[in-house]
Design an enzyme around this catalytic site. Structure first.
Site, PDB file in Angstrom:
ATOM      1  N   ASP A  46       0.702  -0.901   0.246  1.00 43.35           N
ATOM      2  CA  ASP A  46      -0.065   0.242  -0.250  1.00 43.35           C
ATOM      3  C   ASP A  46       1.512   1.596   0.102  1.00 43.35           C
ATOM      4  O   ASP A  46       1.680   1.495   0.196  1.00 43.35           O
ATOM      5  CB  ASP A  46      -0.470   0.241   1.090  1.00 43.35           C
ATOM      6  CG  ASP A  46      -1.571   0.855   1.504  1.00 43.35           C
ATOM      7  OD1 ASP A  46      -2.459   1.608   0.677  1.00 43.35           O
ATOM      8  OD2 ASP A  46      -1.557   2.105   2.836  1.00 43.35           O
ATOM      9  N   ASP A  93       0.038   5.022   0.849  1.00 47.44           N
ATOM     10  CA  ASP A  93       0.123   6.225   1.871  1.00 47.44           C
ATOM     11  C   ASP A  93      -0.219   5.460   3.345  1.00 47.44           C
ATOM     12  O   ASP A  93      -0.932   4.908   3.603  1.00 47.44           O
ATOM     13  CB  ASP A  93      -1.316   7.286   1.782  1.00 47.44           C
ATOM     14  CG  ASP A  93      -1.076   7.669   0.167  1.00 47.44           C
ATOM     15  OD1 ASP A  93      -0.458   8.039   0.003  1.00 47.44           O
ATOM     16  OD2 ASP A  93      -2.469   7.735  -0.200  1.00 47.44           O
TER      17      ASP A  93
END
Ligand SMILES: [Zn+2]
Length: 424
Positions: free
Chosen positions: A251, A253
């Site tokens: 992922d 952020d």
């Protein structure tokens, strides 16, 4: 299809090793690189080969003769004086009636040539350049492609501070149309990468073919050793896209970079301090490193695709400065409240499936690392082993449990690599 191998180089950086033999005759796993290349071409049905020679050409000609002993047909053209990588092509123009492949004689490669040829034919460009990310983009000439993989810019080194580019370099493996020869002047020294492509890409269609397969040159003694090691360990062969590879999906952020709500300015993008080391560790393994991110700010009108691209360029540049690279970045620009529901917004698995297809990924042996329930559920939905990190949202307040927890990306990567596939 015909292949042209450029085997005229002096190998000056290899000094003693190339005093009596030309660089393409240096051995990898007991056979000359040139023979490895010819075997690869033959395997993919390319049996007509032209070798451009200069330095110690007699060594090459004596070894391969007309190619009959190797199951191919070889002809030679000896340049009287070195004409760069492109200059010599004018001399063999009459032999190049159809599209052809170009390989440099000092490149060890094991790529699925039929896939490259199919890509080249489908796009029908003047040339297709095989591109890949490098662990030293800061001192490399970089290439920019658009979403259709057409080349839209060349960024020669040096690069300056606050200049953010995608990490993609030309591997000097090409598929070309003979029409490109009209841009080469007879008898003039020229290089495809430096002189020809940058001059013509605006008016002619040049395409970039991205791959994570094995392509390395043996220009220095250290690299020659490394390529030999990779060959002997089987890595060279394993990285061919016909073999499935495991990936670590990450992922963005809160996992790669500091979490900022609705991050839409590249000034606000900062890597977490462990990220470069973590990604570098993935690069040293045989896992692919692939970022998977939801960016609904695009659907919301807060950030254009171009601005998002700049943010990703910054991510790649910052990683590159620390010799780390991502093999792919996939994003979902959608949001169900701003347009139709899509199949790529995590926890949907559209992006993972896209990467699976692009890289021939073995999902069963792959992982998802993230900081939110969407990441963990996406990983589970795709059949991946999931690791929740404590950075960013820290997997707080969720009742979907990841298979493992780790304090940050580096700890998660260490968990995977130290335990290898026996993690479960
Ligand atoms: Zn989507």
């Amino acid at each position: 299809m015909i292949a042209v191998i450029l085997a005229g180089g002096f190998g000056t950086r290899l000094k003693e090793k190339t005093k009596n033999i030309p660089k393409p005759m240096l051995k990898i796993g007991g056979l000359p690189i040139l023979e490895r290349q010819i075997n690869l071409l033959k395997k993919y049905g390319v049996k007509e080969i032209i070798i451009l020679t200069h330095y110690l050409s007699e060594v090459i000609e004596k070894y391969f003769k007309d190619g009959g002993g190797f199951g191919v047909k070889i002809s030679y053209f000896k340049e009287k004086e070195p004409l760069g990588t492109a200059g010599g092509f004018k001399e063999i123009e009459n032999k190049l009636r159809d599209d052809f492949l170009i390989i440099y004689g000092d490149t060890m490669l094991n790529i699925d040539l039929s896939r490259l040829i199919a890509f080249h034919k489908k796009n029908n460009g003047l040339a297709t350049l095989v591109l890949h990310p490098t662990d030293h983009p800061y001192d490399s000439d970089l290439v920019e492609i658009d979403k259709n993989q057409r080349i839209i810019a060349f960024h020669p080194k040096p690069h300056f501070k606050n200049q953010y580019f995608r990490n993609l370099v030309n591997t000097a493996v090409y598929a070309m149309s003979p029409k490109i020869l009209r841009y080469i002047e007879k008898g003039v020294k020229a290089d495809f990468g430096k002189n020809i492509f940058p001059k013509i890409f605006k008016k002619e269609a040049l395409y970039g073919y991205r791959t994570a397969e094995y392509i390395r040159d043996v220009g220095t003694p250290a690299r020659l050793l490394e390529v030999n090691r990779d060959y002997k360990s089987g890595k060279t062969e394993r990285l061919n896209i016909k073999n499935k590879r495991a990936a670590i999906f990450i992922d963005r952020d809160g996992t790669i970079n500091r979490h900022v709500d609705q991050l839409c300015k590249f000034e606000d993008f900062h890597l977490l301090k462990e990220t470069a080391e973590a990604v570098g560790r993935i690069n040293d393994s045989e896992f692919l490193a692939i970022a998977i991110t939801n960016q609904p700010i695009v659907a919301m009108g807060l950030c254009s695709i171009e601005k998002l691209g700049q943010i990703h360029n910054k991510m790649e540049t910052l990683l590159g400065k620390k010799e780390a690279k991502l093999d792919g970045i996939y994003f979902c620009p959608h949001h169900p409240d701003y347009g139709e529901k899509c199949n790529c917004r995590k926890p949907e698995i559209g992006l993972v499936k896209m990467a699976e297809k692009d890289f021939n990924i073995d999902l069963e042996k792959s992982y998802f690392i993230g900081d939110s329930w969407r990441d963990i559920l996406c990983g589970k939905n795709a059949g991946l082993t999931t690791i929740g990190v404590r950075t960013g949202r820290g997997c707080r307040g969720i009742n979907i449990k990841p298979d493992y927890f780790a304090k940050d990306l580096l700890a998660a990567v260490n968990l995977i690599i130290n335990k290898k596939h026996g993690i479960k």
